[in-house]
Design an enzyme around this catalytic site. Structure first.
Site, mmCIF file in Angstrom:
data_model
loop_
_atom_site.group_PDB
_atom_site.id
_atom_site.type_symbol
_atom_site.label_atom_id
_atom_site.label_comp_id
_atom_site.label_asym_id
_atom_site.label_seq_id
_atom_site.Cartn_x
_atom_site.Cartn_y
_atom_site.Cartn_z
ATOM 1 N N GLY A 96 -5.709 3.326 1.807
ATOM 2 C CA GLY A 96 -5.039 3.700 0.559
ATOM 3 C C GLY A 96 -5.166 2.505 -0.349
ATOM 4 C CG HIS A 97 -8.440 0.712 -0.910
ATOM 5 N ND1 HIS A 97 -9.754 0.365 -0.729
ATOM 6 C CD2 HIS A 97 -7.845 0.524 0.297
ATOM 7 C CE1 HIS A 97 -9.943 0.002 0.529
ATOM 8 N NE2 HIS A 97 -8.797 0.106 1.172
ATOM 9 C CE LYS A 126 -8.357 -3.119 2.181
ATOM 10 N NZ LYS A 126 -6.989 -3.460 2.592
ATOM 11 C CD GLN A 164 -9.080 0.875 7.530
ATOM 12 O OE1 GLN A 164 -10.273 0.797 7.745
ATOM 13 N NE2 GLN A 164 -8.583 1.841 6.778
ATOM 14 C CG ASP A 183 -1.588 -1.443 3.195
ATOM 15 O OD1 ASP A 183 -2.510 -0.705 2.824
ATOM 16 O OD2 ASP A 183 -0.767 -1.142 4.073
HETATM 17 P P1 GDP Z 1 -5.131 -2.163 -0.375
HETATM 18 O O1 GDP Z 1 -5.076 -1.123 0.681
HETATM 19 O O2 GDP Z 1 -5.581 -3.477 0.134
HETATM 20 O O3 GDP Z 1 -5.912 -1.725 -1.587
HETATM 21 O O4 GDP Z 1 -3.630 -2.379 -0.862
HETATM 22 P P2 GDP Z 1 -2.567 -1.212 -1.192
HETATM 23 O O5 GDP Z 1 -2.940 -0.606 -2.484
HETATM 24 O O6 GDP Z 1 -2.382 -0.321 -0.037
HETATM 25 O O7 GDP Z 1 -1.243 -2.062 -1.293
HETATM 26 C C1 GDP Z 1 -1.082 -3.094 -2.192
HETATM 27 C C2 GDP Z 1 0.105 -2.749 -3.098
HETATM 28 O O8 GDP Z 1 0.500 -3.899 -3.812
HETATM 29 C C3 GDP Z 1 -0.214 -1.709 -4.150
HETATM 30 O O9 GDP Z 1 0.933 -0.958 -4.414
HETATM 31 C C4 GDP Z 1 -0.607 -2.565 -5.361
HETATM 32 O O10 GDP Z 1 -0.387 -1.895 -6.589
HETATM 33 C C5 GDP Z 1 0.335 -3.719 -5.204
HETATM 34 N N1 GDP Z 1 -0.152 -5.020 -5.698
HETATM 35 C C6 GDP Z 1 -1.418 -5.526 -5.675
HETATM 36 N N2 GDP Z 1 -1.411 -6.796 -6.112
HETATM 37 C C7 GDP Z 1 -0.134 -7.102 -6.419
HETATM 38 C C8 GDP Z 1 0.515 -8.291 -6.884
HETATM 39 O O11 GDP Z 1 -0.094 -9.322 -7.094
HETATM 40 N N3 GDP Z 1 1.868 -8.220 -7.040
HETATM 41 C C9 GDP Z 1 2.590 -7.102 -6.800
HETATM 42 N N4 GDP Z 1 3.904 -7.137 -6.988
HETATM 43 N N5 GDP Z 1 2.014 -5.964 -6.348
HETATM 44 C C10 GDP Z 1 0.674 -5.969 -6.146
HETATM 45 P P1 IMO Z 2 -6.061 -0.068 3.746
HETATM 46 O O1 IMO Z 2 -7.532 0.088 3.536
HETATM 47 C C1 IMO Z 2 -2.781 -0.626 6.555
HETATM 48 C C2 IMO Z 2 -3.330 1.036 10.580
HETATM 49 C C3 IMO Z 2 -2.419 2.177 10.979
HETATM 50 C C4 IMO Z 2 -2.349 1.950 12.476
HETATM 51 C C5 IMO Z 2 -3.758 1.488 12.826
HETATM 52 C C6 IMO Z 2 -4.684 2.596 13.316
HETATM 53 O O2 IMO Z 2 -5.227 0.683 2.776
HETATM 54 O O3 IMO Z 2 -5.682 -1.503 3.871
HETATM 55 P P2 IMO Z 2 -5.933 4.620 12.137
HETATM 56 O O4 IMO Z 2 -5.418 5.726 11.273
HETATM 57 O O5 IMO Z 2 -6.953 3.760 11.486
HETATM 58 O O6 IMO Z 2 -6.367 5.105 13.477
HETATM 59 O O7 IMO Z 2 -4.648 3.690 12.413
HETATM 60 O O8 IMO Z 2 -4.287 0.939 11.624
HETATM 61 N N1 IMO Z 2 -4.086 1.251 9.325
HETATM 62 C C7 IMO Z 2 -3.788 0.652 8.165
HETATM 63 N N2 IMO Z 2 -2.769 -0.172 7.824
HETATM 64 N N3 IMO Z 2 -3.719 -0.333 5.652
HETATM 65 C C8 IMO Z 2 -4.764 0.466 5.978
HETATM 66 O O9 IMO Z 2 -5.805 0.687 5.151
HETATM 67 C C9 IMO Z 2 -4.801 1.041 7.277
HETATM 68 N N4 IMO Z 2 -5.647 1.875 7.911
HETATM 69 C C10 IMO Z 2 -5.207 1.983 9.167
HETATM 70 O O10 IMO Z 2 -1.170 2.075 10.364
HETATM 71 O O11 IMO Z 2 -1.476 0.901 12.762
HETATM 72 MG MG MG Z 3 -3.716 0.235 1.483
#
Ligand code: GDP
Ligand code: IMO
Ligand code: MG
Length: 419
Positions: free
Chosen positions: A40-41, A16, A221, A13
Site C-alpha cells: 500500500g504505497h 516508498k 515491503q 510502509d
Molecule cells: P509505503 O508503503 O512505503 O509507500 O508507505 P505507506 O504509504 O504505507 O505509509 C507511509 C505513510 O506515511 C503514508 O500515510 C504517507 O502518506 C505518510 N508519510 C510519508 N512520509 C511522511 C512524512 O515525512 N511525515 C508524515 N507525517 N507522514 C508521512
Molecule cells: P508496503 O509495500 C507493511 C507484511 C504483513 C505480514 C507479512 C506477510 O506497503 O510497505 P503477506 O501478505 O506479504 O504474505 O504478509 O508482511 N507486509 C507488509 N507490511 N507494508 C507492506 O507493504 C507489507 N506487505 C506485507 O503485514 O506481516
Molecule cells: Mg505501505
C-alpha cells in the site's frame, strides 16, 4: 544511464510511495519489481491522498510505468485501482505496461492464504490475506499462471488445472469458501487486463536502457520482510532486497546506479514477528497517533517503536545502499528525548548482529538523544532545521555510514527537504 532502485529498509510502509512520486520527474520509466497487492504505497499532492497497491507510484507523472516480472498481480485488485485512476482522468492503458512473466493471483490463492493463516492459529504470519504466499509458492513450485498465459488458447484450462490443485489442497483445511462470485469478477478483470500492452519486460527494459532513458525501480515491503534475510517465517514471500530488483526486472547488477534506501525516523511493523524496539507504552501510542500508523492496505494498527540502527546497518550492508531518504521525522517533534537502538544485548552479551533465532530474548541497548521539541513540518531548507534534529541525522549517518540525502517532514510531495 544506470538504473536507480528505491527500496524500503524496515518492515514496509517507510514512505516508498511518496519517495517514488517525489523522484519520478527525474525519470522516464518507473518499474515495480516484486510484491503484489500486499503493498500500500501512499502519496499526497494538492491536498489529496492516493494509495497504490500494484500500479507503480510514478503514475501521476509522465513516466512509463512497468509492472515487472517479479510482481504477483491480482487482476481484480488491479482493476479497482485502475477505476480510481480513470476517475481522475488518467488513462492507465497508455501509461502502464505489464510483464508477461508476472504471475497471476487467482481467487483460490486468496482462499488458500486465509485457510493457511487460519490453520496457524496463534502462530499466524499476519499476512495481508491478498494471496501473496500461495502465489509465490506456485511460482517457485512451477505451477503458476502468468500474464502471458492470458494470450494462449488454453488459458481457461490452465486456470482450471491450477484451481483444481488448490481445491485439493483446501480439503486439508476445515475452511468454508465459495469461489463462484470471485471467479466471475476475476474473469471480468482479465478482460480489462487484455487492454494493456503485455511486454517481454526484460527486453523492453534493455531497450529503454540503450535509448538512455532514466529508469527508477520501486520496491515493495521492506528489507526486514525479505524471504531470505527477514525474520523468517514472519516475512513476505519475495526478495525485497536488492537482488530482487535484478531478478524482478531482468537486469544485470552492474546496470544498477543509486540504491536509495528509505527509512522512517522510528520503526513500525504490521503483522507478527520480532520487533526488538517495539514500545507497548504511551510513547508507542504517541508514535501511532502522530504518525497515523494504520495500514494502507488492511487498516490494521501498526506496531511502533524506536529506530533500530542494528537492523538498519544490516540492511544497508545487504543492499549496498548509497543514500537514505529519512521519512516521518516530524512525528518525533514532541519527544523530549529520543531513543535509538545501537546494539542488542542477548543473554548478557552485547552484539551488533541480528541473531538467527527469532525467539532470542533481545534487549535493545539505547542511546538517548535530545529531542528538538519544535514543529518541523513546514521547514523546506536544511539550514532551517533545528540543531538537535541535525544531530539526530548525523548520529544515524555516522552509524550506518551512508548519507541522508532527503528528509521528509510530512505526507505531501512538498513536505520535503533536500539535504
Ligand atoms: P509505503 O508503503 O512505503 O509507500 O508507505 P505507506 O504509504 O504505507 O505509509 C507511509 C505513510 O506515511 C503514508 O500515510 C504517507 O502518506 C505518510 N508519510 C510519508 N512520509 C511522511 C512524512 O515525512 N511525515 C508524515 N507525517 N507522514 C508521512
Ligand atoms: P508496503 O509495500 C507493511 C507484511 C504483513 C505480514 C507479512 C506477510 O506497503 O510497505 P503477506 O501478505 O506479504 O504474505 O504478509 O508482511 N507486509 C507488509 N507490511 N507494508 C507492506 O507493504 C507489507 N506487505 C506485507 O503485514 O506481516
Ligand atoms: Mg505501505
Amino acid at each position: 544511464m544506470k538504473i536507480d532502485v528505491l527500496l524500503g529498509l524496515q518492515w514496509g510502509d517507510e514512505g516508498k510511495g511518496k519517495g517514488v512520486d517525489l523522484l519520478t520527474p527525474q525519470y522516464d520509466v518507473v518499474t515495480r519489481f516484486q510484491g503484489g497487492p500486499n503493498a500500500g504505497h501512499s502519496l499526497e499532492f494538492n491536498g489529496k491522498k492516493h494509495v497504490l497497491h500494484l500500479v507503480p507510484s510514478g503514475i501521476f507523472h509522465d513516466s512509463i510505468n512497468l509492472v515487472g516480472n517479479g510482481v504477483v498481480l491480482d487482476p481484480v485488485k488491479f482493476d479497482i485501482e485502475l477505476q480510481g485512476l480513470q476517475a481522475m482522468g488518467i488513462d492507465p492503458f497508455k501509461k502502464i505496461l505489464l510483464s508477461r512473466k508476472a504471475h497471476l493471483i487467482l481467487p483460490s490463492h486468496r482462499v488458500l492464504d486465509a485457510a493457511i493463516e487460519h490453520a496457524k492459529g496463534k502462530e499466524k504470519i499476519g499476512s495481508t490475506l491478498r494471496g501473496i504466499g500461495p502465489t509465490y509458492r506456485d511460482k517457485v513450485g512451477r505451477d503458476g499462471l502468468r500474464i502471458g498465459d492470458i494470450e494462449t488458447i488454453d488459458f481457461k484450462e490452465k486456470y482450471n488445472k491450477l484451481k483444481a490443485k488448490h481445491q485439493l489442497l483446501l480439503k486439508q483445511y476445515n475452511f468454508e469458501y465459495d469461489l463462484a462470485k470471485d471467479e466471475e469478477e476475476w474473469f471480468e478483470a482479465i478482460e480489462v487486463l487484455k487492454k494493456f500492452e503485455f511486454v517481454n519486460s526484460e527486453y523492453r527494459i534493455e531497450q529503454y536502457f540503450r535509448e538512455g532513458k532514466k529508469i527508477l525501480a520501486e520496491g515493495a515491503q521492506g528489507s526486514l520482510l525479505d524471504i531470505d534475510f527477514g525474520s523468517y517465517p514472519f516475512v513476505t514471500s519475495s526478495s525485497t532486497t536488492i537482488g530482487g530488483a535484478c531478478t524482478g526486472m531482468g537486469i544485470a547488477p552492474q546496470k544498477i546506479g543509486k540504491i536509495i534506501g528509505i527509512a522512517k525516523a522510528y520503526c513500525t511493523r504490521v503483522g507478527s514477528g520480532p520487533f526488538p524496539t517495539e514500545l507497548h507504552n504511551a510513547e508507542g501510542q504517541q508514535l501511532r497517533d502522530k504518525g497515523a500508523e494504520y495500514g494502507s492496505t488492511t487498516g490494521r494498527p501498526r506496531r511502533c517503536g524506536w529506530l533500530d540502527l542494528v537492523a538498519l546497518k544490516y540492511v544497508v550492508m545487504l543492499n549496498g545502499v548509497t543514500e537514505i531518504i529519512l521519512t516521518k521525522s516530524d512525528v518525533l517533534d514532541e519527544f523530549e528525548t529520543i531513543k535509538v537502538c545501537t546494539a542488542y544485548e542477548i543473554n548478557g552479551e552485547e552484539t551488533l548482529e541480528i541473531p538467527f533465532d527469532i525467539n532470542a530474548p533481545i534487549n535493545p541497548v539505547y542511546t538517548e538523544l535530545k529531542g528538538w521539541n519544535t514543529q518541523i513540518k513546514d521547514i523546506r531548507k536544511p539550514e532551517e532545521l533545528p540543531a538537535a534534529f541535525i544531530e539526530y541525522v548525523k548520529f544515524i549517518e555516522h552509524h550506518i555510514e551512508v548519507p541522508v540525502s532527503i528528509v521528509s517532514v510530512g505526507p505531501d510531495r512538498e513536505a520535503t527537504i533536500h539535504m
